[in-house]
Design an enzyme around this catalytic site. Structure first.
Site, PDB file in Angstrom:
ATOM      1  N   PHE A  25       0.834  -1.216   0.000  1.00 42.66           N
ATOM      2  CA  PHE A  25       0.000   0.000   0.000  1.00 42.66           C
ATOM      3  C   PHE A  25       0.871   1.270   0.000  1.00 42.66           C
ATOM      4  O   PHE A  25       0.808   2.084  -0.938  1.00 42.66           O
ATOM      5  CB  PHE A  25      -0.921  -0.058   1.230  1.00 42.66           C
ATOM      6  CG  PHE A  25      -1.550   1.241   1.623  1.00 42.66           C
ATOM      7  CD1 PHE A  25      -2.353   1.960   0.742  1.00 42.66           C
ATOM      8  CD2 PHE A  25      -1.360   1.754   2.910  1.00 42.66           C
ATOM      9  CE1 PHE A  25      -2.943   3.162   1.124  1.00 42.66           C
ATOM     10  CE2 PHE A  25      -1.949   2.949   3.298  1.00 42.66           C
ATOM     11  CZ  PHE A  25      -2.738   3.650   2.407  1.00 42.66           C
ATOM     12  N   TYR A 202       3.367  -7.851  17.428  1.00 46.73           N
ATOM     13  CA  TYR A 202       3.796  -6.935  16.351  1.00 46.73           C
ATOM     14  C   TYR A 202       4.523  -5.720  16.938  1.00 46.73           C
ATOM     15  O   TYR A 202       5.643  -5.395  16.537  1.00 46.73           O
ATOM     16  CB  TYR A 202       2.547  -6.513  15.573  1.00 46.73           C
ATOM     17  CG  TYR A 202       2.676  -5.352  14.616  1.00 46.73           C
ATOM     18  CD1 TYR A 202       3.301  -5.486  13.385  1.00 46.73           C
ATOM     19  CD2 TYR A 202       2.098  -4.107  14.923  1.00 46.73           C
ATOM     20  CE1 TYR A 202       3.361  -4.415  12.489  1.00 46.73           C
ATOM     21  CE2 TYR A 202       2.156  -3.045  14.030  1.00 46.73           C
ATOM     22  CZ  TYR A 202       2.787  -3.196  12.815  1.00 46.73           C
ATOM     23  OH  TYR A 202       2.833  -2.142  11.932  1.00 46.73           O
TER      24      TYR A 202
END
Ligand code: NAD
Ligand code: UDP
Length: 405
Positions: A25, A202
């Site tokens: 993206f 994460y």
């Protein structure tokens, strides 16, 4: 193309930029910007070129300035050669969809920490080689090479490294004071939930990589910039499940809500949609990244929050706004679109947790680069939902018209 100058009026020399994860993206928007407005060359490394295919091919006027290398950085030694041949490396590669953090924690940790090591740290990587193969000369050569060749790294971290705000642990009356929720690169602590809450795998892996880069800078002089994006959104973000991604895939909130709207199904509000986010239009964000590329003297050694503090909404408010905007874009009554509360365990499974609020302090990026975001949330949603409708509505109609087995 007219000679471009940096913020101090000096000419910007054309660079070769190795963009790892540049087919995603953010990478796709950065490639478009580099091709249209600069003389820089993009050497894109990714496992997919789908989002940049419109920029590739012999017939393009800029075919000599962009090349794609289909490569999984986990196990491809060609990466080192590409980094060495470039002036700047931008590391974007990651697993960065929250639905994966608690369901694929190993892949999340490897992708955001271990796989990033060869990119960010030749010394750390070669210590591993040194230990395994007992070849100390390689270790020394690589550090020497990096230092001598003045390689720069722009690494994509995340606002999620801040975790939860201090305010989330305080009684309601204290939460209104900015010092309990504003996130500052050089002041705020990183507050994660317990290990059982694998959502934080994460953030934790990204934080380790930030610390590794900082250590490389402190001990070996690595020239780095760390970028912390705050919910950058816009066209080409993630995928629409069952159209250009797996049917059971769960993308980030913009694509989840777009998918719901395209299918005319309720937008699912996880735990009532009470978490708050600040959303930044990808086109504003790319302006900030270009300033970092073109102004190494101002960007090196810095960690930058990149977000839009004026675009703060709760997820529930985001859903309501997207319903209003999409109703206009698709020409349907907004009363035909609705929301539905779901529990986080039902939506993401066990081990999910959430950041309560993310407001970027903008002092450092304003001081160093003079950058300010411009696009208000209603305008960015209007542009993005027009894109989603044009790109996906016929494909969704086809999917919905097929009899289900
Ligand atoms: P993205 O998923 O669209 O892009 C990541 C790209 O990396 C993908 O194209 C993927 O194919 C590639 N990739 C992953 N593993 C790879 C591997 N082993 N080898 C080669 N390529 C690999 O995500 P994005 O939104 O463009 O995010 C880019 C970076 O910015 C990520 O590091 C992410 O953590 C960070 N970030 C983004 C946001 C945001 O708002 N979009 C927020 C916080 C952090
Ligand atoms: N969310 C939601 N419904 C969805 C998808 C996400 O309510 O269909 C929520 C999610 O729980 C989080 C916020 O939206 O509070 C933003 O999620 P996203 O996946 O975009 O990433 P994050 O900002 O958490 O990194």
């Amino acid at each position: 193309m007219a000679q471009r100058v940096d913020l101090d009026g000096k000419p910007v020399a054309a660079m070769s930029i190795c963009m790892i994860g540049g087919g995603g993206f953010i990478g796709s928007h950065l490639c478009e910007k580099l091709m249209a407005e600069t003389s820089h060359k993009a050497v894109v490394v990714d496992v997919s070129s789908e989002k940049i295919n419109h920029l590739l091919g012999e017939s393009h006027p800029w075919s000599s300035r962009i090349e794609f290398h289909h490569m999984n950085i986990k196990n491809d030694s060609r990466l080192e050669t590409l980094i060495k041949a470039s002036d700047l490396t931008i590391n974007l590669a990651a697993i960065c969809t929250p639905a994966d953090y608690n369901t694929r924690p190993l892949d999340t940790i490897f992708s955001n920490f271990i796989d990033a090591i060869p990119v960010v740290s030749t010394s750390f990587f070669n210590c591993l080689i040194f230990n395994n193969l007992n070849t100390p000369i390689l270790h020394v050569m690589q550090i020497k090479y990096c230092t001598e060749n003045n390689k720069r790294l722009i690494h994509f971290s995340t606002c999620e490294v801040y975790g939860k705000t201090i305010g989330s642990f305080l009684p309601e009356e204290f939460r209104k004071d900015p010092k309990y929720y504003m996130l500052k690169e050089d002041v705020s602590p990183c507050i994660f939930g317990p290990v059982e809450k694998q959502r934080w795998s994460y953030a934790c892996a990204k934080q380790m990589t930030d610390r590794l880069i900082y250590a490389e800078h402190a001990e070996n002089g690595l020239k780095f910039t760390i970028v912390r994006p705050y919910n950058w959104i816009g066209p080409r973000m993630d995928f629409i499940p069952g159209v250009d991604g797996p049917c059971d895939g769960v993308p980030r909130v913009l694509a989840c809500f777009s998918n719901n709207l395209l299918r005319r199904e309720p937008l699912k509000l996880v735990d009532g949609g009470r978490s708050q986010r600040t959303f930044l239009y990808i086109k504003d964000a790319i302006e900030a990244v270009l300033l970092m590329i073109d102004n190494p003297e101002r960007a090196n050694g810095q960690i930058f929050n990149v977000g839009n503090p004026d675009n703060e909404v709760s997820v529930k408010e985001l859903a309501e706004l997207m319903i209003q905007v999409y109703a206009k874009v698709a020409g349907v009554p907004s009363s035909s679109l609705s929301t539905l509360d779901v529990s986080s365990e039902e939506f993401y499974g066990k081990g999910y947790d959430d950041s309560d609020r993310r407001i970027p302090d903008m002092t450092i990026i304003t001081r160093q680069l003079g950058w300010k975001p411009e696009t208000p949330l209603d305008k960015l949603l209007d542009d993005t939902l027009q894109y989603q409708h044009q790109t996906y509505s016929s494909a969704i109609k086809k999917v919905l018209s097929k009899p289900s087995n």
